[in-house]
Design an enzyme around this catalytic site. Sequence first.
Site, PDB file in Angstrom:
ATOM      1  N   SER A 276      12.967   6.245 -14.069  1.00  0.00           N
ATOM      2  CA  SER A 276      11.853   7.005 -14.628  1.00  0.00           C
ATOM      3  C   SER A 276      11.794   8.399 -14.018  1.00  0.00           C
ATOM      4  CB  SER A 276      10.552   6.246 -14.369  1.00  0.00           C
ATOM      5  OG  SER A 276       9.466   7.116 -14.390  1.00  0.00           O
ATOM      6  N   SER A 277      11.930   8.489 -12.690  1.00  0.00           N
ATOM      7  CA  SER A 277      11.838   9.801 -12.036  1.00  0.00           C
ATOM      8  C   SER A 277      12.974  10.704 -12.462  1.00  0.00           C
ATOM      9  CB  SER A 277      11.932   9.664 -10.527  1.00  0.00           C
ATOM     10  OG  SER A 277      10.785   9.095 -10.028  1.00  0.00           O
TER      11      SER A 277
ATOM     12  N   TYR B 126       8.648  16.097   0.576  1.00  0.00           N
ATOM     13  CA  TYR B 126       8.432  17.413  -0.033  1.00  0.00           C
ATOM     14  C   TYR B 126       8.230  17.310  -1.523  1.00  0.00           C
ATOM     15  CZ  TYR B 126       8.570  19.479   4.352  1.00  0.00           C
ATOM     16  OH  TYR B 126       8.211  19.793   5.617  1.00  0.00           O
TER      17      TYR B 126
ATOM     18  N   HIS C 190       0.842  -1.199   0.000  1.00  0.00           N
ATOM     19  CA  HIS C 190       0.000   0.000   0.000  1.00  0.00           C
ATOM     20  C   HIS C 190       0.877   1.249   0.000  1.00  0.00           C
ATOM     21  CE1 HIS C 190      -2.754   3.135   1.248  1.00  0.00           C
ATOM     22  NE2 HIS C 190      -2.006   3.359   2.327  1.00  0.00           N
TER      23      HIS C 190
ATOM     24  N   ASP D  55       6.424  21.837 -26.666  1.00  0.00           N
ATOM     25  CA  ASP D  55       6.271  20.500 -26.079  1.00  0.00           C
ATOM     26  C   ASP D  55       7.290  20.408 -24.959  1.00  0.00           C
ATOM     27  OD1 ASP D  55       6.231  17.498 -25.752  1.00  0.00           O
ATOM     28  OD2 ASP D  55       4.893  17.680 -27.464  1.00  0.00           O
TER      29      ASP D  55
ATOM     30  N   ARG E  63       1.777   1.139  15.032  1.00  0.00           N
ATOM     31  CA  ARG E  63       1.396   0.991  13.626  1.00  0.00           C
ATOM     32  C   ARG E  63       1.900  -0.347  13.100  1.00  0.00           C
ATOM     33  NH1 ARG E  63       5.828   4.908  10.605  1.00  0.00           N
ATOM     34  NH2 ARG E  63       4.824   4.092   8.738  1.00  0.00           N
TER      35      ARG E  63
ATOM     36  N   HIS F 258      13.160  12.167   3.526  1.00  0.00           N
ATOM     37  CA  HIS F 258      12.525  13.420   3.892  1.00  0.00           C
ATOM     38  C   HIS F 258      12.320  14.346   2.697  1.00  0.00           C
ATOM     39  CE1 HIS F 258      10.517  16.227   6.328  1.00  0.00           C
ATOM     40  NE2 HIS F 258      11.200  17.129   5.662  1.00  0.00           N
TER      41      HIS F 258
ATOM     42  N   GLU G 169      11.812  13.399  -0.148  1.00  0.00           N
ATOM     43  CA  GLU G 169      10.727  12.742  -0.861  1.00  0.00           C
ATOM     44  C   GLU G 169       9.353  13.237  -0.390  1.00  0.00           C
ATOM     45  OE1 GLU G 169      10.336  10.731  -3.356  1.00  0.00           O
ATOM     46  OE2 GLU G 169       8.262  10.089  -3.008  1.00  0.00           O
TER      47      GLU G 169
ATOM     48  N   LYS H  36       3.516  30.174   3.657  1.00  0.00           N
ATOM     49  CA  LYS H  36       2.638  29.746   2.573  1.00  0.00           C
ATOM     50  C   LYS H  36       1.179  29.752   3.023  1.00  0.00           C
ATOM     51  CE  LYS H  36       5.480  27.391  -0.419  1.00  0.00           C
ATOM     52  NZ  LYS H  36       4.908  27.778  -1.643  1.00  0.00           N
TER      53      LYS H  36
ATOM     54  N   HIS I  17      15.033  13.294  11.921  1.00  0.00           N
ATOM     55  CA  HIS I  17      13.871  13.363  12.813  1.00  0.00           C
ATOM     56  C   HIS I  17      13.008  12.105  12.693  1.00  0.00           C
ATOM     57  CE1 HIS I  17      11.761  15.772   9.400  1.00  0.00           C
ATOM     58  NE2 HIS I  17      11.455  14.507   9.287  1.00  0.00           N
ATOM     59  N   HIS I  18      13.306  11.270  11.696  1.00  0.00           N
ATOM     60  CA  HIS I  18      12.613   9.984  11.616  1.00  0.00           C
ATOM     61  C   HIS I  18      13.302   8.917  12.460  1.00  0.00           C
ATOM     62  CE1 HIS I  18       9.950  11.203   8.308  1.00  0.00           C
ATOM     63  NE2 HIS I  18      10.963  11.971   7.951  1.00  0.00           N
TER      64      HIS I  18
ATOM     65  N   SER J 200      -1.884  27.217  -5.165  1.00  0.00           N
ATOM     66  CA  SER J 200      -1.584  28.624  -5.432  1.00  0.00           C
ATOM     67  C   SER J 200      -2.144  29.079  -6.776  1.00  0.00           C
ATOM     68  CB  SER J 200      -0.070  28.858  -5.433  1.00  0.00           C
ATOM     69  OG  SER J 200       0.485  28.438  -4.220  1.00  0.00           O
TER      70      SER J 200
ATOM     71  N   TRP K  75       7.079   0.291   3.883  1.00  0.00           N
ATOM     72  CA  TRP K  75       7.526   1.053   2.719  1.00  0.00           C
ATOM     73  C   TRP K  75       8.888   1.683   2.980  1.00  0.00           C
ATOM     74  CZ3 TRP K  75       8.687   6.163   1.375  1.00  0.00           C
ATOM     75  CH2 TRP K  75       8.516   7.110   2.383  1.00  0.00           C
TER      76      TRP K  75
ATOM     77  N   THR L 230       6.692  27.131   5.839  1.00  0.00           N
ATOM     78  CA  THR L 230       5.379  26.538   5.625  1.00  0.00           C
ATOM     79  C   THR L 230       4.296  27.489   6.111  1.00  0.00           C
ATOM     80  OG1 THR L 230       6.449  24.424   6.093  1.00  0.00           O
ATOM     81  CG2 THR L 230       4.072  24.411   5.891  1.00  0.00           C
TER      82      THR L 230
HETATM   83  C1  HEM Z   1       5.760  21.199   9.242  1.00  0.00           C
HETATM   84  C2  HEM Z   1       6.118  20.192   8.486  1.00  0.00           C
HETATM   85  C3  HEM Z   1       6.438  18.776   8.952  1.00  0.00           C
HETATM   86  C4  HEM Z   1       7.051  18.350  10.105  1.00  0.00           C
HETATM   87  C5  HEM Z   1       7.590  19.232  11.212  1.00  0.00           C
HETATM   88  C6  HEM Z   1       7.109  16.899  10.040  1.00  0.00           C
HETATM   89  C7  HEM Z   1       7.671  16.083  10.994  1.00  0.00           C
HETATM   90  C8  HEM Z   1       7.687  14.697  10.965  1.00  0.00           C
HETATM   91  C9  HEM Z   1       8.340  13.843  11.906  1.00  0.00           C
HETATM   92  C10 HEM Z   1       9.143  14.335  13.111  1.00  0.00           C
HETATM   93  C11 HEM Z   1       8.124  12.543  11.544  1.00  0.00           C
HETATM   94  C12 HEM Z   1       8.650  11.285  12.213  1.00  0.00           C
HETATM   95  C13 HEM Z   1       7.665  10.699  13.139  1.00  0.00           C
HETATM   96  C14 HEM Z   1       8.105   9.375  13.680  1.00  0.00           C
HETATM   97  O1  HEM Z   1       8.363   8.441  12.902  1.00  0.00           O
HETATM   98  O2  HEM Z   1       8.188   9.267  14.940  1.00  0.00           O
HETATM   99  C15 HEM Z   1       7.332  12.581  10.364  1.00  0.00           C
HETATM  100  C16 HEM Z   1       6.881  11.447   9.673  1.00  0.00           C
HETATM  101  C17 HEM Z   1       6.349  11.473   8.408  1.00  0.00           C
HETATM  102  N1  HEM Z   1       6.019  12.602   7.674  1.00  0.00           N
HETATM  103 FE1  HEM Z   1       6.203  14.529   8.341  1.00  0.00          FE
HETATM  104  N2  HEM Z   1       6.523  16.483   8.891  1.00  0.00           N
HETATM  105  C18 HEM Z   1       6.116  17.598   8.201  1.00  0.00           C
HETATM  106  C19 HEM Z   1       5.507  17.615   6.965  1.00  0.00           C
HETATM  107  C20 HEM Z   1       5.292  16.485   6.184  1.00  0.00           C
HETATM  108  C21 HEM Z   1       4.848  16.509   4.823  1.00  0.00           C
HETATM  109  C22 HEM Z   1       4.567  17.769   4.031  1.00  0.00           C
HETATM  110  C23 HEM Z   1       4.752  15.219   4.413  1.00  0.00           C
HETATM  111  C24 HEM Z   1       4.312  14.640   3.089  1.00  0.00           C
HETATM  112  C25 HEM Z   1       3.630  15.232   2.185  1.00  0.00           C
HETATM  113  C26 HEM Z   1       5.127  14.377   5.504  1.00  0.00           C
HETATM  114  C27 HEM Z   1       5.153  13.002   5.448  1.00  0.00           C
HETATM  115  C28 HEM Z   1       5.584  12.192   6.449  1.00  0.00           C
HETATM  116  C29 HEM Z   1       5.619  10.763   6.364  1.00  0.00           C
HETATM  117  C30 HEM Z   1       5.244   9.916   5.137  1.00  0.00           C
HETATM  118  C31 HEM Z   1       6.078  10.309   7.591  1.00  0.00           C
HETATM  119  C32 HEM Z   1       6.178   8.872   8.067  1.00  0.00           C
HETATM  120  C33 HEM Z   1       7.297   8.114   7.577  1.00  0.00           C
HETATM  121  C34 HEM Z   1       7.263   6.715   8.147  1.00  0.00           C
HETATM  122  O3  HEM Z   1       7.825   6.513   9.224  1.00  0.00           O
HETATM  123  O4  HEM Z   1       6.688   5.815   7.508  1.00  0.00           O
HETATM  124  N3  HEM Z   1       5.446  15.187   6.576  1.00  0.00           N
HETATM  125  N4  HEM Z   1       7.078  13.897  10.017  1.00  0.00           N
HETATM  126 CU   LIG Z   2      10.664  13.879   7.551  1.00  0.00          CU
END
Ligand code: HEM
Ligand SMILES: [Cu+2]
Lengths: 533, 304
Positions: A172-173, A260, A79, A108, A453, A256, A258, A334, A305-306, A271, A144, A331
């Site tokens: 591709s990307s 964005y 998924h 084009d 999770r 990370h 990614e 915006k 931070h992950h 916008s 994932w 952010t």
């Molecule tokens: C103010 C902006 C953001 C902050 C401060 C932030 C912060 C964080 C942090 C600290 C985690 C880790 C959590 C953990 O695993 O304990 C996280 C996870 C995640 N964030 Fe964000 N994030 C932000 C914006 C975004 C955006 C814009 C996206 C995607 C469009 C996003 C997608 C994700 C995803 C996919 C994960 C989980 C990854 C995983 O462990 O599978 N975040 N974020």
């Molecule tokens: Cu991140």
Amino acid sequence: MSAVIEHDNHEDHHHGPDKGLMRWVLTTNHKDIGTLYLWFSFIMFLTGGVFALVIRAELFQPGLQIVEPEFFIQMTTMHGLIMVFGAVMPAFVGLANWLVPMMVGAPDMALPRMNNFSFWILPFAFSMLLATFFMEGGAPNFGWTFYAPLSTEYAPPTVTYFIFGVHLMGASSIMGSINIIVTILNMRAPGLKLMQMPLFVWTWLITAYLLLAVMPVLAGVVTMMLMDIHFATAFFDAGGGGDPVLFQHVFWFFGHPEVYIMILPAFGIVSAIIPTFARKRLFGYASMVYATSAIAFLSFIVWAHHMFTAGIPITGEMYFMYATMLIAIPTGVKVFNWVATMWKGSMTFETPMLFSVAFVILFTIGGLSGLMLSIVPADFQYHDTYFVVAHFHYVLVPGAVFSIMAAVYYWLPKWTGNMYNEALGKTHFWLSFIGINVTFFPQHFTGLAGMPRRIPDYALQFADYNMISSCGAFLFGFSQILFLFIILQTIRGGKKATDQVWEGAHGLEWTIPSPAPYHSFSTPPKNLEEAHG
Amino acid sequence: MSEQSYEAYYVPHNSKLPIFASLGIFLTLFGIGSILNDMTAGVEHSAGTWVVLVGGLVLGFTLFYWFATVIEENQQKLYSDQMNRSYVWAMAWFIFSEVMFFMAFFGALFYVRFWVVGWLGGEGDRGPSDMLWPAYTPEWPLMSNPEADKFVGPAEVIPSLQLPLVNTMLLITSSFTVTIAHHAIKEGNRKKLINWLAATIALGLIFLVVQGYEYYHAYVDLGLTLASGIYGTTFFMLTGFHGAHVTIGTFMLIVMLGRALKGHFDADDCFGFEAASWYWHFVDVVWVGLFIFVYLLGGGPTGF
Ligand code: HEM
Ligand SMILES: [Cu+2]
């Protein structure tokens, strides 16, 4: 340096598309390829959606009812992979294909054959990935984020095909991004300055840069896995002097940026739409460009931070905490600008606008939970719980996915020449809006209360919220059938769209007929003041 | 093609090339995947071999035909200046992405050297790796590994100031020769172009031979292999990917030599040559990084 389209074996360069199926296989036309990307993405969205519903069905009640734990985790993994790499990313590339050349007044994409190549790799890549379901050992089962050693020492043999699938998607990307960057830098109508480009073009320019910087790193990390698995190297094996945490560093250095990559084009779309339906110019155009660049820059220096709970040094945790919090500033700029654009505007709420306003509100919720997660001691509690699931689904579904839906409703009349059915569109919006919140809002609470999770079963105290979540998920899932119906209906007919389509719309794409002719700017446009909406 | 007074951007009407390339690359990778899985599972004859063969042929022919088509179109003067600029930008960004690919591996090396090794020896307050092997004292390069039977350490590593130094000089020289060849195009001196380009290719080939010999020596005499722990891992992966890029770069230069012999390239239209030479410079710069960080500061003997 004016640009005019020119063809081999054709006297008349205003010809249309070829007939039949081969048109789609052999095409070099940016609109055809955009369409292919969008349909591919939609199919993947439905596939990934079905997997999600399997997960939610199993989680409807505590205990094991429907699937085995082993299959459950395969569903979770696929998924995530399919939604990220198959649904969201190709949808944005499809939109870029359709829109960037029209928005910058180009004939084009810069490299049309490579454009076709970037698309046609994808069906092969995902066939490779999905084929693993039918192989010995089953599909990838390591999430994932495929952390080593789950994805190396303890992985099913199909991991090899997963790795090569990722290589293909990466190729591709990379080719797609090169094409988009070069189109923006080299194919703009003469006189169109960078700071006159619509924000969608700007955000894609920066996104393509991010992709070029991090997709190779993803390729690197899966290659390291491949070597560890088949050639006994020791990248992620502490017994050989390597380190499993190294995997997480390399992965998140890609990962990370990614996230964005999946949100910057969405910023661009919103916008474009909000000014149209607020009938005002976008507030703070230049600050939007700078904020996007700042976000892109910061996204490279916050990856760990992950990994707060992975055992990194305390100084590192402090640094990554503060760096992550900084992202909230651009952010915030915006979000402020979008709200300021709506302020005292003459607003109407057609479907694209509904999706965009919902985007602003719900994405902000996701951003705020992100800020909570960035606090190290708090993250020790939240990490790997449903709170994280709620966070990233708020930024990805009502963020990225809503923006894609908004874009489809907004530009569909330009693509097909027909208006979609507004009542149905609004119905689709409200069903999705309710579905998504019912699904993910309760997950904040189950997460804070400690539900982990990626598990098929859970403690009894989480039962109620999970049941609510599953109901919301099925509501959201099934309302996408309505989306499909609306699109098909619009392609087949409907009220004829005018050239401008929306009363308040600005931009070069609205100066050409609807449906947009097969080759839009055979000669470069002159009315460049129109360009930036 | 109609005569136009304004510049025209060439967009081929459609193309069979990409779909064959996609099919070829898919079959190749799928085949390699099954070969690897069979190898690791201990299966003798892998059906993947046939798949790779077919896929490789499809991919090889398609790419050959693709580049031939582009060169042919260029020779027919179908490309405007703007089109050529598209190629220039595309190549530049492609090289950028290649740089990032190497960054991942350099990053892994730095991470291991700066942190992992220390933690294995008990530095830092949270080294679980030290708890696993309390008696182990690491020293870079790791000549023995924590889990000594799974990863048999090398007897010796390659000294930096012998063959690697030779290779460094070879590649740096080749950067100059390719630049001279470039100047020759600008001067319109074809003979000079051909000679210096050939010299560059020769240097590249000698480099590859030396590298091949070094690998042979490492495997056979020193016991330094991919499987001898993290030193061998980073050593072979970094130098190996670099070597693969030298091979590609040399191949590109050989194609350019062929084109030069056929009379292609003139002072204002030599993108193909320039692309190959940028690629070559990129490969050189990576080597300098390798020489410094893998060999010179790599912790091994200098051999001087
Ligand atoms: C103010 C902006 C953001 C902050 C401060 C932030 C912060 C964080 C942090 C600290 C985690 C880790 C959590 C953990 O695993 O304990 C996280 C996870 C995640 N964030 Fe964000 N994030 C932000 C914006 C975004 C955006 C814009 C996206 C995607 C469009 C996003 C997608 C994700 C995803 C996919 C994960 C989980 C990854 C995983 O462990 O599978 N975040 N974020
Ligand atoms: Cu991140």
